[in-house]
Design an enzyme around this catalytic site. Sequence first.
Site, PDB file in Angstrom:
ATOM      1  N   HIS A  14       0.863  -1.203   0.000  1.00 47.87           N
ATOM      2  CA  HIS A  14       0.000   0.000   0.000  1.00 47.87           C
ATOM      3  C   HIS A  14       0.890   1.241   0.000  1.00 47.87           C
ATOM      4  O   HIS A  14       1.469   1.589   1.028  1.00 47.87           O
ATOM      5  CB  HIS A  14      -0.905   0.017   1.226  1.00 47.87           C
ATOM      6  CG  HIS A  14      -1.872   1.161   1.235  1.00 47.87           C
ATOM      7  ND1 HIS A  14      -3.186   1.024   1.590  1.00 47.87           N
ATOM      8  CD2 HIS A  14      -1.716   2.474   0.933  1.00 47.87           C
ATOM      9  CE1 HIS A  14      -3.799   2.184   1.500  1.00 47.87           C
ATOM     10  NE2 HIS A  14      -2.918   3.094   1.108  1.00 47.87           N
ATOM     11  N   HIS A  16       1.499   5.397  -1.696  1.00 44.13           N
ATOM     12  CA  HIS A  16       1.176   6.572  -2.521  1.00 44.13           C
ATOM     13  C   HIS A  16       2.481   7.217  -2.966  1.00 44.13           C
ATOM     14  O   HIS A  16       3.309   7.554  -2.110  1.00 44.13           O
ATOM     15  CB  HIS A  16       0.393   7.612  -1.707  1.00 44.13           C
ATOM     16  CG  HIS A  16      -0.882   7.089  -1.154  1.00 44.13           C
ATOM     17  ND1 HIS A  16      -2.094   7.222  -1.788  1.00 44.13           N
ATOM     18  CD2 HIS A  16      -1.148   6.408   0.000  1.00 44.13           C
ATOM     19  CE1 HIS A  16      -3.047   6.653  -1.060  1.00 44.13           C
ATOM     20  NE2 HIS A  16      -2.489   6.149   0.028  1.00 44.13           N
ATOM     21  N   LYS A 100      -9.138  -0.735  -6.257  1.00 48.41           N
ATOM     22  CA  LYS A 100      -9.158  -0.054  -4.963  1.00 48.41           C
ATOM     23  C   LYS A 100     -10.512   0.614  -4.731  1.00 48.41           C
ATOM     24  O   LYS A 100     -10.959   1.440  -5.528  1.00 48.41           O
ATOM     25  CB  LYS A 100      -8.051   1.001  -4.921  1.00 48.41           C
ATOM     26  CG  LYS A 100      -8.058   1.881  -3.677  1.00 48.41           C
ATOM     27  CD  LYS A 100      -7.660   1.108  -2.424  1.00 48.41           C
ATOM     28  CE  LYS A 100      -7.851   1.939  -1.162  1.00 48.41           C
ATOM     29  NZ  LYS A 100      -6.642   2.432  -0.575  1.00 48.41           N
ATOM     30  N   HIS A 137     -10.314   0.765   1.364  1.00 50.68           N
ATOM     31  CA  HIS A 137     -10.185   1.750   2.436  1.00 50.68           C
ATOM     32  C   HIS A 137     -11.450   1.577   3.272  1.00 50.68           C
ATOM     33  O   HIS A 137     -12.512   2.090   2.907  1.00 50.68           O
ATOM     34  CB  HIS A 137     -10.074   3.178   1.876  1.00 50.68           C
ATOM     35  CG  HIS A 137      -9.865   4.184   2.954  1.00 50.68           C
ATOM     36  ND1 HIS A 137      -8.701   4.886   3.113  1.00 50.68           N
ATOM     37  CD2 HIS A 137     -10.676   4.587   3.966  1.00 50.68           C
ATOM     38  CE1 HIS A 137      -8.795   5.668   4.177  1.00 50.68           C
ATOM     39  NE2 HIS A 137      -9.989   5.504   4.713  1.00 50.68           N
ATOM     40  N   HIS A 176      -4.573  -0.681   5.863  1.00 53.65           N
ATOM     41  CA  HIS A 176      -4.193   0.150   7.022  1.00 53.65           C
ATOM     42  C   HIS A 176      -5.070  -0.077   8.248  1.00 53.65           C
ATOM     43  O   HIS A 176      -5.784   0.826   8.710  1.00 53.65           O
ATOM     44  CB  HIS A 176      -4.121   1.643   6.672  1.00 53.65           C
ATOM     45  CG  HIS A 176      -5.176   2.154   5.717  1.00 53.65           C
ATOM     46  ND1 HIS A 176      -6.509   1.992   5.941  1.00 53.65           N
ATOM     47  CD2 HIS A 176      -5.071   2.843   4.569  1.00 53.65           C
ATOM     48  CE1 HIS A 176      -7.177   2.550   4.940  1.00 53.65           C
ATOM     49  NE2 HIS A 176      -6.330   3.072   4.106  1.00 53.65           N
ATOM     50  N   ASP A 249       1.360   2.704   3.572  1.00 53.69           N
ATOM     51  CA  ASP A 249       0.498   3.866   3.345  1.00 53.69           C
ATOM     52  C   ASP A 249       1.308   5.160   3.387  1.00 53.69           C
ATOM     53  O   ASP A 249       0.798   6.206   3.804  1.00 53.69           O
ATOM     54  CB  ASP A 249      -0.663   3.929   4.335  1.00 53.69           C
ATOM     55  CG  ASP A 249      -1.826   4.775   3.796  1.00 53.69           C
ATOM     56  OD1 ASP A 249      -1.742   5.222   2.644  1.00 53.69           O
ATOM     57  OD2 ASP A 249      -2.794   4.997   4.535  1.00 53.69           O
TER      58      ASP A 249
END
Length: 349
Positions: A14, A16, A100, A137, A176, A249
């Site tokens: 995970h 970004h 996602k 999420h 997460h 994350d």
Amino acid sequence: MTERITIRKPDDWHLHVRDGAMLKAVMGFTARHFGRAIIMPNLVPPVTTIADALAYRERVMAALPEGSTFQPLMTCYLTDETDPDEVERGFADGVFTGVKLYPVGATTNSAAGVTDFEKIRPVLARMEKIGMRLLIHGEEAADPAVDVFDREAVFIEKRLEPMTKDYPGLRIVLEHLSSRIGVDYVRAKAPQIGGTITPYHTLLNRNHMLGSGIRPYYYCMPIVKREEDRRAVHDAAVSGEACFFLGTDSAPHPMAAKLAVVGCAGLFNAPVAIETYAKVFDEAGALDKFEAFASLNGPAHYGLAPNEDTITLERSPWTGPDEVKIDGPEDRALIYRAGETIEWRVVEG
Ligand code: DOR
Ligand code: ZN
């Protein structure tokens, strides 16, 4: 006391990395220690098509250091309008590793997320049929009556539990994990569901964020919670159980956006991520479970082989960097654990 540990090269399930100057500034931190990473699709506009994902993958590859063997695994941002055929084609062509799901309004760049869970049924049914992973999420955010600290628990009860019953063959990653309820749920639903765990959800509770001055750099979604929740997440990570695996994350934001009147959620932790996980496992006396969490459980849940290479970490303290410079007006992004002593260091791989 263990001073040195060699494990198979880890993956980040995970991550970004953004785009443009930010992508260029941050990509190397993950590529230097991780074999692969699931690249989040919450750009503006989001990555919703095969063409978007191919173009984004090119930009990610272009941001890698010379000679890097790092492999980005791309994801498709699920909207009310997502076409099951596009998803299936992207999966068959090896472009999309997963889809996602952001509930609308749950976090950064989730405005295009799912508003009507009825509308995504055809996509979920197709994914179940073709064996494609759904990344979630897991927060119920659209209803203002739901307390921000309860969003994970409410999502599980209201959305996820029915989904697991309607699509028993759909393999899911609840990302997460931030609560005892979330951890217990994943454990109860394994192997259908696996859960990723960030370094900071194992270390921080809401006292750290709010108990002595407000620390906007600890603000993230899902928000850090009670000590009881932190403890549950921590214990799940170091347990080595197959359903829990590494997902940082890491979510860089320009400093001005983090410290704005309305600051955005996300902790940029890639520069100290694997080292911080090592500290957590070390302090729990669980370094023997570190490889399972970092390098084996994730690939197994995704049906992929673990990496062949290894990395070696040593107990050798250094000081965490404060920030990374970004070209252009965005200026800089502050780094999680800035200025702290980082106990472990990667010495090979
Ligand atoms: O804190 C977060 N930041 N949580 C997310 O889910 C998204 C991320 C981001 O993109 O900044
Ligand atoms: Zn995220």
